[in-house]
Design an enzyme around this catalytic site. Structure first.
Site, PDB file in Angstrom:
ATOM      1  NE  ARG A 239      71.827  26.142  -0.196  1.00 34.55           N
ATOM      2  CZ  ARG A 239      71.660  25.827  -1.486  1.00 34.55           C
ATOM      3  NH1 ARG A 239      70.541  25.250  -1.900  1.00 34.55           N
ATOM      4  NH2 ARG A 239      72.619  26.080  -2.354  1.00 34.55           N
ATOM      5  CB  VAL A 240      70.514  19.305  -0.765  1.00 37.14           C
ATOM      6  CG1 VAL A 240      71.884  18.653  -0.647  1.00 37.14           C
ATOM      7  CG2 VAL A 240      69.569  18.787   0.303  1.00 37.14           C
ATOM      8  CB  SER A 241      68.000  22.651  -4.313  1.00 37.46           C
ATOM      9  OG  SER A 241      69.112  23.505  -4.494  1.00 37.46           O
ATOM     10  CB  THR A 242      64.917  18.859  -3.958  1.00 40.74           C
ATOM     11  OG1 THR A 242      65.879  17.867  -4.349  1.00 40.74           O
ATOM     12  CG2 THR A 242      64.855  19.945  -5.024  1.00 40.74           C
TER      13      THR A 242
ATOM     14  CD  GLN B  11      69.583  18.286  -4.834  1.00 38.34           C
ATOM     15  OE1 GLN B  11      69.134  19.203  -4.173  1.00 38.34           O
ATOM     16  NE2 GLN B  11      70.390  18.467  -5.863  1.00 38.34           N
TER      17      GLN B  11
END
Length: 201
Positions: A7-10, A13
């Site tokens: 997972r990445v936030s945006t 990324q």
């Protein structure tokens, strides 16, 4: 099956580093997420949880990739345990297939419970302090103007009790409290007409 979750936030990324590590860890399938870790209703996370089967192992690069809070992580750990699924965090060196890994999750659960107890104690202490200063938590005291208005409406018998409560923004308990304090012993029906029951005099 070893199942990875990255997972990445945006969207800006990239997941390359996590995907490389999960591949080296032997993951046969990886769920890729672009969402904030604070959001527990992440679509790929839910899809992974729905697909888990007994004997599977969930692998993440770091703990904060799957959860940002102790409570959420504890909940996930319980979900994995109930489903017969193991959990591995590569960077944190956590592996629930080992005794130390399982011990970590027990400690984590105890910490979460302690945190909840501390919050409860602080809330109780805050309410006690407020009472000591003459303030009580909950519904604000009814002002004198509102008390006068609701008693006048009650005496007029032109409105039902629920209608009076809606009009004055008070509960039935509050209305009857002031009626009783005033010493009025009369009751009115709470039907749609708001009239006294002739059968009861």
């Amino acid at each position: 099956m070893r199942i990875g979750y990255a997972r990445v936030s945006t969207d800006d990324q990239n997941l390359d580093m996590q995907l490389d590590a999960l591949g080296k860890a032997g993951c046969e399938r990886v769920y890729e997420e672009h969402a904030s870790g604070k959001n527990t209703e992440r679509p790929e996370l839910q899809r992974m949880l729905d697909a888990l089967r007994e004997g599977d192992t969930v692998v993440v690069y770091k703990l904060d990739r799957i959860s940002r809070s102790v409570q959420d992580l504890e909940s996930l750990a319980e979900t994995f345990a109930e489903a017969g699924v193991e959990f591995v965090s590569i960077c944190d060196q956590i592996d629930t297939t080992t005794a130390m890994g399982r011990f970590f999750f027990h400690i984590m659960g105890a910490v979460a419970e302690l945190e909840r107890d501390i919050i409860v104690e602080r809330t109780k202490a805050g309410l006690a302090a407020a009472r000591a200063r003459g303030r009580v938590g909950g519904r604000k005291p009814v002002d004198k103007k509102t008390v006068t208005k609701m008693l006048a409406l009650y005496d007029s018998k032109q409105m039902t009790v629920p209608e009076i409560c809606d009009e004055c923004n008070v509960s039935k308990g509050t209305l009857y409290k002031y009626v009783n304090e005033r010493g009025a012993g009369r009751d009115i029906l709470e039907d749609e007409h708001g009239k006294e029951d002739d059968a009861n005099g």
